[in-house]
Design a protein around this motif. Structure first.
Motif, PDB file in Angstrom:
ATOM      1  N   LEU A 184       9.386   4.266   3.864  1.00 18.22           N
ATOM      2  CA  LEU A 184       9.363   5.579   4.485  1.00 18.22           C
ATOM      3  C   LEU A 184       9.940   5.426   5.735  1.00 18.22           C
ATOM      4  O   LEU A 184      10.418   6.561   6.319  1.00 18.22           O
ATOM      5  CB  LEU A 184       7.856   5.761   4.745  1.00 18.22           C
ATOM      6  CG  LEU A 184       6.791   6.108   3.336  1.00 18.22           C
ATOM      7  CD1 LEU A 184       5.302   6.296   3.669  1.00 18.22           C
ATOM      8  CD2 LEU A 184       7.237   7.579   2.750  1.00 18.22           C
ATOM      9  N   ALA A 238       0.834  -1.239   0.014  1.00 18.71           N
ATOM     10  CA  ALA A 238      -0.120   0.034   0.079  1.00 18.71           C
ATOM     11  C   ALA A 238       1.000   1.004   0.009  1.00 18.71           C
ATOM     12  O   ALA A 238       1.819   1.324   0.682  1.00 18.71           O
ATOM     13  CB  ALA A 238      -0.877   0.003   1.260  1.00 18.71           C
ATOM     14  N   VAL A 239       0.448   2.117  -0.701  1.00 13.85           N
ATOM     15  CA  VAL A 239       1.284   3.308  -0.730  1.00 13.85           C
ATOM     16  C   VAL A 239       0.877   4.454   0.354  1.00 13.85           C
ATOM     17  O   VAL A 239      -0.651   4.720   0.307  1.00 13.85           O
ATOM     18  CB  VAL A 239       0.836   4.180  -2.224  1.00 13.85           C
ATOM     19  CG1 VAL A 239       1.493   5.562  -2.223  1.00 13.85           C
ATOM     20  CG2 VAL A 239       1.522   3.292  -3.452  1.00 13.85           C
ATOM     21  N   LYS A 240       1.670   4.842   1.199  1.00 11.63           N
ATOM     22  CA  LYS A 240       1.333   5.645   2.157  1.00 11.63           C
ATOM     23  C   LYS A 240       2.067   6.981   1.822  1.00 11.63           C
ATOM     24  O   LYS A 240       3.028   7.163   1.067  1.00 11.63           O
ATOM     25  CB  LYS A 240       1.708   5.266   3.608  1.00 11.63           C
ATOM     26  CG  LYS A 240       0.668   3.937   4.036  1.00 11.63           C
ATOM     27  CD  LYS A 240       1.002   3.543   5.258  1.00 11.63           C
ATOM     28  CE  LYS A 240      -0.159   2.244   5.942  1.00 11.63           C
ATOM     29  NZ  LYS A 240      -0.056   1.979   7.152  1.00 11.63           N
ATOM     30  N   ALA A 241       1.881   8.083   2.769  1.00 10.89           N
ATOM     31  CA  ALA A 241       2.563   9.348   2.555  1.00 10.89           C
ATOM     32  C   ALA A 241       2.825  10.004   3.839  1.00 10.89           C
ATOM     33  O   ALA A 241       2.014   9.998   4.666  1.00 10.89           O
ATOM     34  CB  ALA A 241       2.036  10.107   1.530  1.00 10.89           C
ATOM     35  N   ILE A 242       3.880  10.818   3.988  1.00 14.03           N
ATOM     36  CA  ILE A 242       4.125  11.418   5.272  1.00 14.03           C
ATOM     37  C   ILE A 242       4.738  12.700   5.045  1.00 14.03           C
ATOM     38  O   ILE A 242       5.085  13.081   3.935  1.00 14.03           O
ATOM     39  CB  ILE A 242       5.318  10.703   6.213  1.00 14.03           C
ATOM     40  CG1 ILE A 242       6.622  10.581   5.258  1.00 14.03           C
ATOM     41  CG2 ILE A 242       4.761   9.350   6.623  1.00 14.03           C
ATOM     42  CD1 ILE A 242       7.799  10.018   6.266  1.00 14.03           C
ATOM     43  N   ASP A 264       6.061   2.830  -0.122  1.00 15.70           N
ATOM     44  CA  ASP A 264       5.561   1.533   1.149  1.00 15.70           C
ATOM     45  C   ASP A 264       6.077   2.212   2.483  1.00 15.70           C
ATOM     46  O   ASP A 264       6.922   2.921   2.622  1.00 15.70           O
ATOM     47  CB  ASP A 264       6.209   0.332   0.526  1.00 15.70           C
ATOM     48  CG  ASP A 264       7.542   0.166   0.524  1.00 15.70           C
ATOM     49  OD1 ASP A 264       8.157  -0.032   1.683  1.00 15.70           O
ATOM     50  OD2 ASP A 264       8.245   0.498  -0.536  1.00 15.70           O
ATOM     51  N   GLU A 265       5.492   1.211   3.316  1.00 12.15           N
ATOM     52  CA  GLU A 265       5.831   1.873   4.954  1.00 12.15           C
ATOM     53  C   GLU A 265       7.032   1.634   5.255  1.00 12.15           C
ATOM     54  O   GLU A 265       7.700   2.242   5.876  1.00 12.15           O
ATOM     55  CB  GLU A 265       4.735   1.220   5.540  1.00 12.15           C
ATOM     56  CG  GLU A 265       4.641   1.410   7.049  1.00 12.15           C
ATOM     57  CD  GLU A 265       3.617   0.734   7.964  1.00 12.15           C
ATOM     58  OE1 GLU A 265       3.387   1.247   8.950  1.00 12.15           O
ATOM     59  OE2 GLU A 265       2.806  -0.137   7.300  1.00 12.15           O
ATOM     60  N   GLU A 307       1.231  11.637   8.875  1.00 16.93           N
ATOM     61  CA  GLU A 307       0.717  11.046   7.862  1.00 16.93           C
ATOM     62  C   GLU A 307      -0.296  11.724   7.021  1.00 16.93           C
ATOM     63  O   GLU A 307      -0.973  12.235   7.812  1.00 16.93           O
ATOM     64  CB  GLU A 307       0.027   9.670   8.396  1.00 16.93           C
ATOM     65  CG  GLU A 307      -0.323   8.648   7.354  1.00 16.93           C
ATOM     66  CD  GLU A 307      -0.510   7.145   7.566  1.00 16.93           C
ATOM     67  OE1 GLU A 307      -1.381   6.367   6.560  1.00 16.93           O
ATOM     68  OE2 GLU A 307      -0.207   6.867   8.663  1.00 16.93           O
ATOM     69  N   ALA A 347      -2.408  12.392   3.124  1.00 17.20           N
ATOM     70  CA  ALA A 347      -2.724  11.570   1.872  1.00 17.20           C
ATOM     71  C   ALA A 347      -1.681  11.428   0.707  1.00 17.20           C
ATOM     72  O   ALA A 347      -1.329  12.600   0.451  1.00 17.20           O
ATOM     73  CB  ALA A 347      -3.985  12.246   1.330  1.00 17.20           C
ATOM     74  N   PRO A 348      -1.613  10.261  -0.077  1.00 17.48           N
ATOM     75  CA  PRO A 348      -0.687  10.364  -1.154  1.00 17.48           C
ATOM     76  C   PRO A 348      -1.096  11.272  -2.268  1.00 17.48           C
ATOM     77  O   PRO A 348      -2.406  11.356  -2.450  1.00 17.48           O
ATOM     78  CB  PRO A 348      -0.745   9.145  -1.629  1.00 17.48           C
ATOM     79  CG  PRO A 348      -1.383   8.209  -0.524  1.00 17.48           C
ATOM     80  CD  PRO A 348      -1.902   9.076   0.171  1.00 17.48           C
ATOM     81  N   GLU A 401       6.166   9.563  -0.329  1.00 21.17           N
ATOM     82  CA  GLU A 401       5.311   8.642  -0.403  1.00 21.17           C
ATOM     83  C   GLU A 401       5.762   7.325  -1.010  1.00 21.17           C
ATOM     84  O   GLU A 401       6.541   7.278  -2.020  1.00 21.17           O
ATOM     85  CB  GLU A 401       4.087   9.116  -1.275  1.00 21.17           C
ATOM     86  CG  GLU A 401       4.296   9.773  -2.327  1.00 21.17           C
ATOM     87  CD  GLU A 401       2.982  10.256  -2.951  1.00 21.17           C
ATOM     88  OE1 GLU A 401       2.506  10.333  -4.195  1.00 21.17           O
ATOM     89  OE2 GLU A 401       2.647  11.252  -2.401  1.00 21.17           O
TER      90      GLU A 401
END
Length: 250
Positions: free
Chosen positions: A62, A13-17, A58-59, A76, A78-79, A56
């Motif tokens: 990051l 899953a793509v996540k973003a920070i 994978d976890e 965190e 939204a991508p 952004e």
């Protein structure tokens, strides 16, 4: 009939920070590490010795970037769908807007890219109003030497209406962004400042685009910057004054 075997692969899953790091060394080191971790996003100087970044992917990647930077506070978010990891806030070169009276009156927007000035003819000129979409036609590249040209030409003429530097922005790297038909950039001029976008509406030899001001702190809804500030940033003369400076012209 033989059995059909379906193999399912788990896609990370793509996540973003977003993060602010008090001191993390040169921006290039952050870019190199982020790209090695196959992350997308951007990094820029915070103005107080810190750096700010949006990453952004994978976890695991990051987490590795956070550890590399020694970041203690992350958020965190939204991508955004970035396709590059790049440095923001760095000049990509010169920009110039020349007002030009030829067969038809128009303004030429030029952005330095790859050693030439990529150029668009904008009949009504640029706007600082995000609600206004200016029609633009892509024209032949010009040399950097032409950026300072100002003077009468036959029955027409040219003035340097604005000039400065620009930053490349957006989620896609340049020049691919232009090739795809949507390019975001930030102008640092005497009249034009803040974010803009070029959106292609028709491809071809004379591709058609829209020049649009982005909604930011430099936006001026309802303004008409072309009418409000008609004079050259070089000579303080208007186009009409330049054209009238040669006997028999104008």
């Amino acid at each position: 009939m033989g059995a059909v075997v379906i193999i399912c692969r788990r896609v990370a899953a793509v996540k973003a920070i977003r993060a602010v790091v008090p001191s993390a060394g040169p921006l290039s080191a952050t870019v190199e590490e982020a790209r090695a971790l196959e992350l997308m996003g951007w990094v820029r100087e915070g103005g107080d010795g810190s750096i700010r970044l949006h990453a952004e992917g994978d976890e695991r990647g990051l987490a590795a970037l956070v550890a590399f930077l020694g970041a203690t506070e992350t958020e965190e978010v939204a991508p955004e769908g970035h396709e590059q990891f790049a440095i923001r806030g760095v000049s990509a070169g010169a920009f110039v807007v020349q007002e030009h009276q030829a067969t038809a009156h128009h303004f030429d927007l030029r952005l330095e890219l790859g050693g030439v000035m990529r150029s668009w003819a904008v009949p009504k000129g640029p706007s600082l109003d995000p609600a206004v979409k200016r029609f633009a036609v892509e024209v032949a590249d010009h040399s950097l030497d032409h950026n300072a040209f100002e003077g009468a030409r036959g029955t027409g003429g040219v003035i340097v209406w604005d000039r400065g530097t620009y930053e490349q922005g957006g989620r896609v790297a340049w020049p691919e962004a232009l090739e795809r038909g949507h390019a975001v950039f930030v102008l640092h001029g005497e009249k034009l400042r803040g974010g803009f976008a070029l959106q292609r509406t028709r491809a071809g030899a004379k591709a058609q685009w829209l020049l649009i001001k982005r909604r930011d702190e430099e936006a001026r809804p309802g303004s008409d910057i072309v009418a409000e500030r008609p004079r050259s940033v070089l000579s303080e003369r208007t186009l009409e004054e330049i054209m009238g400076s040669v006997p028999g012209d104008g």
